[in-house]
Design a protein around this motif. Structure first.
Motif, PDB file in Angstrom:
ATOM      1  N   GLY A 110       0.809  -1.215   0.000  1.00 30.09           N
ATOM      2  CA  GLY A 110       0.000   0.000   0.000  1.00 30.09           C
ATOM      3  C   GLY A 110       0.837   1.256   0.000  1.00 30.09           C
ATOM      4  N   ASP A 111       1.922   1.267   0.783  1.00 29.36           N
ATOM      5  CA  ASP A 111       2.811   2.435   0.796  1.00 29.36           C
ATOM      6  C   ASP A 111       3.498   2.614  -0.553  1.00 29.36           C
ATOM      7  N   ALA A 112       3.922   1.504  -1.152  1.00 29.29           N
ATOM      8  CA  ALA A 112       4.612   1.585  -2.438  1.00 29.29           C
ATOM      9  C   ALA A 112       3.686   2.092  -3.533  1.00 29.29           C
ATOM     10  N   LEU A 113       2.438   1.612  -3.528  1.00 32.22           N
ATOM     11  CA  LEU A 113       1.478   2.073  -4.542  1.00 32.22           C
ATOM     12  C   LEU A 113       1.132   3.540  -4.357  1.00 32.22           C
ATOM     13  N   ALA A 114       1.066   3.994  -3.109  1.00 28.49           N
ATOM     14  CA  ALA A 114       0.731   5.396  -2.850  1.00 28.49           C
ATOM     15  C   ALA A 114       1.759   6.322  -3.475  1.00 28.49           C
ATOM     16  N   LYS A 115       3.016   5.901  -3.501  1.00 32.85           N
ATOM     17  CA  LYS A 115       4.058   6.722  -4.120  1.00 32.85           C
ATOM     18  C   LYS A 115       3.915   6.777  -5.637  1.00 32.85           C
ATOM     19  N   LYS A 116       3.168   5.843  -6.204  1.00 31.26           N
ATOM     20  CA  LYS A 116       2.928   5.823  -7.647  1.00 31.26           C
ATOM     21  C   LYS A 116       1.552   6.404  -7.990  1.00 31.26           C
ATOM     22  N   ARG A 117       0.915   7.002  -6.993  1.00 30.49           N
ATOM     23  CA  ARG A 117      -0.452   7.515  -7.099  1.00 30.49           C
ATOM     24  C   ARG A 117      -1.423   6.405  -7.489  1.00 30.49           C
ATOM     25  N   ALA A 118      -1.216   5.257  -6.904  1.00 30.89           N
ATOM     26  CA  ALA A 118      -2.142   4.138  -7.023  1.00 30.89           C
ATOM     27  C   ALA A 118      -2.533   3.718  -5.606  1.00 30.89           C
ATOM     28  N   LYS A 119      -3.387   2.712  -5.504  1.00 33.43           N
ATOM     29  CA  LYS A 119      -3.830   2.328  -4.166  1.00 33.43           C
ATOM     30  C   LYS A 119      -4.378   0.910  -4.171  1.00 33.43           C
ATOM     31  N   ILE A 120      -4.491   0.356  -2.964  1.00 29.16           N
ATOM     32  CA  ILE A 120      -5.192  -0.907  -2.761  1.00 29.16           C
ATOM     33  C   ILE A 120      -6.657  -0.555  -2.484  1.00 29.16           C
ATOM     34  N   SER A 121      -7.532  -0.919  -3.400  1.00 30.91           N
ATOM     35  CA  SER A 121      -8.940  -0.550  -3.232  1.00 30.91           C
ATOM     36  C   SER A 121      -9.654  -1.454  -2.232  1.00 30.91           C
ATOM     37  N   TYR A 122      -9.140  -2.672  -2.064  1.00 30.65           N
ATOM     38  CA  TYR A 122      -9.781  -3.582  -1.108  1.00 30.65           C
ATOM     39  C   TYR A 122      -8.759  -4.623  -0.675  1.00 30.65           C
TER      40      TYR A 122
END
Length: 935
Positions: free
Chosen positions: A190-202
């Motif tokens: 989740g932290d790694a995706l946030a840096k790519k402006r992505a996210k875990i939706s569920y």
């Protein structure tokens, strides 16, 4: 923490009889090097990782003991414990290992067990080297004696984030086992995706003991959601159940994306032959495998694997990358022990005062002993550096292995095809990581590369990664229920329920999408006044609506909470004010030029006249005469050039050059003046007391704005206009009434609104009003969606297509019929010509004049140096002989210079010619002044 440890110890002592333990004192040590050194190992023997790790550990012990250069005759003994996939049994096995006075513990493969055992080794100062516990949180300062001989899942999760970014996905669903290994790994993702402006939706978690029916229910739930990118982070022993359930639910078909962590390659690598049914479950899956270089050392061990005596079954089965890391763990301990003993390290144990019996306790805690050399051995381990089967084994400052890297695999047919690599050095690449370590790191987006993958459903095109949720709910679209300017959006009695320009643009863009978008329109507002557009956007942010379609302006504070599409209509704030016609005056002929322009033009007329007079005075008799006549000549010549009627001829080359350039400048000025004056006298001129937004701000009169528009907040917050000065008007009729009344009769002095509204308003009033000043903001209208909605991106592309094919203009022509009101108020000032339009011409003329004067002065002074009357020199020598040492005899007064300059050119040339002829005649006197006599 200490309480947890005591509970574990209590359980162990209850399990084993107290009489098993014995003690011979507080400290056991030997001044001599021991003959045998015990190291412990904890594995789950009956597991994918355990079946690979156990033979590798035992083979490594044999290889270390057979190498005399490592421990120099000291036998390394392996004490093995089976955790049996149980946290409780694993803890008991760990405590039993500690009774054997081990100096290093290897394992466990489970992150959950490693968390518990790390507390034990911290207390007993026994380094713990794990080849399989990849939980990123184990690397914290809480566990100083924990080391990892494999790579942390921290890097694996960042590799997955890079893959998600590479294919342009913005949301993923995480499916993971609900333990320390699964939870903490997904947290890093989740932290790694946030840096790519992505996210875990569920986050879909399940227990390792859950039956496949429960996993099936879990997948059925996530299949109703929007994201189609699934990251599976589970154990290798039960991970296939996820794909079996997905296959049953038809979730392995086209449009789905499945990314598996290294558990899947570990499972596949350990199988001798994989049946076709298993491979059919995995078609199109992308997986990561821990990268190990193909060195000769690794190849020799793989060739030995089939015949290792410690394996339960002969043949290639059971091998995976964890066998390499387990083997290297033993050698890491051996190399460290060698350094430890060479530094006079002492293998000794002592009682821990914290574990002593107190208060007549029946627990024999003193049987667990502290390794005295644990801290020294730990430092030696951290400094060890060698090349093992898995590559370079060396720890960095964060106590992670250097050069973390992964293979990126794609399941296609009957094999796992490698489509690239990921390394912490350069991220995604098709070049092996070891070939990149000698080059500077390059993680730019342009350098990221993977080979083409085969996706579920045998498709080559990367899936979009999302669909509309299959939960039966259409897209909830809010439409402003406008009171005025209903051409843009309004209520309608059709099945759709709304109509207008904005609605047609949205519908046309939706039709260009390659997928269906179920939608329902919902009016926002009570219909008695325009709704607040800030509230509308905020309702989208609060998930009350999925989108807002209408005349929604894209402004900064709104973009912070929602995503907008590409603007489909340009907009900006303008000022509308009453105007009146300007009548001609007796002084209208002065209006084409500004005051500065008139002043500079007059100054240049005089300057050029003076320059031409200077250049012509010495050789042109028309520029000579008494001072009064010469002054009149300068003025007459200067201003007569305005009409090209000067009668004086120019004879000097420099004078003609200056005059030609000046006449060109005069021609341009005359033509511009004539055109501007014609426009002023023949075209209708309009003016207003309001010159633009600046004059409106400085005044104290009332200002009208549209009800619900962002213009109200802009005027108050950005331009600091008092709220009491702003009047909110709800429709064009209110605009017209307020402007007709004026500020003195309860109306407004001007209206500030967006350009599309103003164009419709001016058309409806037959251009009785005008915009004053310029558009003072630039913005546009767009459709608002919730943050990170993929629809915003796809609709932006569709809007661009509408603009390129001209359909957007057709929709505009259908709804917005404008009457052209192109004449702005206060055009009189705009028609005036100022200095900025002509400074280039004046600059050229001025430079030409200065250069001409420079050449003229140079020629005059050159002549003056040659001009020196002899009688004047003699007179100076007789009268003032004493001053010859202080100044030159040839110096003269300023008056003499001016007299010289005032002489005619022909006279000067005649004098110089006569002087040259006199100097060429021979003198009849000797040098001492006496006449020569005949011989």
């Amino acid at each position: 923490m200490k309480g947890d440890l005591l509970i574990l110890l209590s359980l162990w002592f209850i399990w084993f009889p107290v009489g098993v333990f014995c003690s011979s004192g507080n400290t056991s040590s030997s001044s001599l090097k021991p003959k045998v050194i015990n190291i412990g190992a904890l594995v789950t023997v009956n597991s994918v990782i355990g079946r690979a790790a156990k033979p590798a550990l035992e083979a490594a012990i044999d290889d270390v003991n057979s190498d005399p250069n490592i421990l120099n005759g000291i036998e390394l003994k392996l004490v093995l414990g089976d955790t049996n996939c149980s946290g409780f049994i694993g803890t008991m096995e760990a405590l039993q290992l500690m009774q054997s006075e081990i100096v290093v513990a290897i394992g466990p493969q489970s992150s959950s067990i490693a968390h518990v055992i790390s507390h034990v080794v911290n207390e007993l100062h026994v380094p713990l080297i794990s080849f399989g516990a990849t939980d990123p949180t184990l690397a914290s300062l809480q566990f100083p004696y924990f080391l990892r001989s494999t790579h942390s899942d921290y890097f694996q999760m960042y590799a997955i984030a890079d893959i998600v970014e590479y294919y342009g996905w913005r949301e993923v669903i995480a499916i993971f086992v609900d333990d320390d290994y699964g939870r903490n790994g997904i947290s890093v993702l989740g932290d790694a995706l946030a840096k790519k402006r992505a996210k875990i939706s569920y986050k879909a978690a399940f227990s390792p003991q859950d039956p496949i029916s429960k996993i099936n229910d879990l997948l059925a739930e996530v299949n109703l959601m929007e994201s189609r990118v699934f990251v599976v982070h589970v154990n290798p022993d039960s991970g296939l159940n996820v794909f079996s359930a997905a296959k049953t639910l038809n979730m392995m078909s086209g449009g789905y994306v499945w990314i598996a962590t290294d558990w899947l390659p570990s499972y596949l690598d350990s199988r001798v032959a994989i049946d076709s049914d298993t491979m059919n479950l995995l078609q199109g899956v992308v997986a990561l495998r821990r990268y190990t270089p193909d060195t000769d050392l690794k190849k020799r061990f793989v060739s030995r694997w089939n015949n290792l005596k410690y394996k339960e079954n002969s043949g290639p089965g059971g091998f995976n990358s964890y066998a390499l890391y387990a083997y290297d763990s033993v050698w890491l301990a051996a190399h460290a022990l060698k350094g430890f003993l060479n530094e006079d390290g002492n293998v000794s144990f002592s009682a821990d005062p914290k574990l002593s019996d107190t208060n007549a306790s029946t627990l024999n805690l003193s049987s667990l002993r502290v390794f005295n050399g644990g801290q020294q051995l730990l430092q030696t381990l951290l400094q060890t550096n060698f090349t093992g089967l898995s590559g370079q084994v060396q720890f960095d400052q964060q106590r992670d292995l250097v050069h973390p890297a992964f293979d990126v695999l794609n399941i296609d047919g009957t094999e796992a095809r490698r489509i690239g690599y990921w390394s912490n050095h350069s991220h995604l690449s098709v070049v092996p990581p070891e070939n990149l370590y000698t080059k500077p790191p390059n993680i730019s987006s342009g350098s990221q590369n993977l080979y083409n993958a085969i996706w579920p459903g045998k498709t080559l095109e990367p899936p979009r990664g999302w669909v509309f949720p299959n939960n039966g709910q259409p897209l909830r679209i809010a439409v402003p229920n406008r009171v005025g300017y209903k051409e843009f959006a309004s209520k309608d009695n059709s099945p759709r329920g709304v109509k207008g320009y904005c609605i047609d643009v949205f519908e046309a863009a939706i039709k260009l999408l390659p997928y269906a978008v179920p939608r329902t329109y919902m009016l926002f507002g009570d219909g008695t006044r325009n709704p607040s557009y800030n509230d509308l956007v905020y309702q989208v942010f609060q998930n009350k609506y999925d989108a807002a379609v209408g005349d929604v302006t894209i402004v900064t504070n709104r973009t912070k909470i929602v995503d907008f599409t590409q603007p489909y209509m340009e907009s900006g704030l303008v000022v509308v004010a009453p105007i009146k016609e300007v009548k001609s005056t007796p002084w209208s002929f002065l209006k084409p030029f500004t005051k500065e322009m008139w002043f500079v033009t007059a100054a240049f007329f005089l300057f050029v006249g003076a320059v031409v007079w200077i250049l012509e005075h010495r050789m042109n008799h028309e520029f000579r005469g008494p001072p009064r006549q010469q002054l009149i000549t300068i003025f007459w010549f200067s201003f007569s050039t305005m009409f090209f009627s000067h009668r004086e001829n120019t004879v000097s080359t420099l004078g003609r050059l200056v005059l030609i350039i000046w006449l060109f400048v005069v021609l341009i000025i005359n033509s511009s003046y004539t055109a501007s004056l014609t426009s002023i006298l023949t075209v209708q001129q309009l003016t207003s007391g309001i010159q633009g937004i600046d004059s409106l701000i400085s005044s104290s009169e009332l200002i009208g704005v549209q009800d619900g528009s962002f213009a109200y907040n802009y005027l108050v917050d950005e331009l600091n206009i008092a709220r009491s000065r702003i009047v909110q008007l709800k429709n064009p009729e209110a605009y017209l009434k307020a402007l007709n009344l004026g500020p003195k009769a309860g109306g407004v002095a001007a209206i500030v609104d967006e350009l599309p509204y103003i164009e419709l308003f001016l058309s409806s009033t037959k251009c009785l009003y005008r915009t004053v000043g310029q558009e003072f903001t630039k913005s546009g209208w767009g459709f608002a969606f919730q943050r990170d909605s993929p629809l915003a991106v796809d609709l932006s592309t569709a809007i661009l297509q509408l603009s390129e094919n001209g359909y957007l203009q057709n929709i505009r022509n259908k709804w917005l019929k404008y009457r052209e009101c192109s004449i702005l108020a206060n055009q009189e000032e705009e028609n005036q010509l100022d200095l900025s339009s002509f400074w280039g011409l004046f600059l050229i003329c001025g430079v030409a004049c200065v250069l001409a004067l420079t050449f003229f002065c140079y020629g005059v002074f050159a002549q003056y140096r040659r001009y020196s009357p002899e009688d004047e020199e003699t007179e100076v020598e007789d009268i003032e002989p004493s001053r010859s040492s202080r100044r030159s005899i040839r110096s003269t007064s300023f008056k003499n210079i001016m007299d010289f300059v005032d002489k005619k050119e022909a006279v000067i040339k005649e004098m110089l010619k006569r002087k040259n002829s006199n100097e060429s005649k021979p003198t009849g006197h000797s040098s001492n002044g006496q006449a020569s006599s005949p011989t």
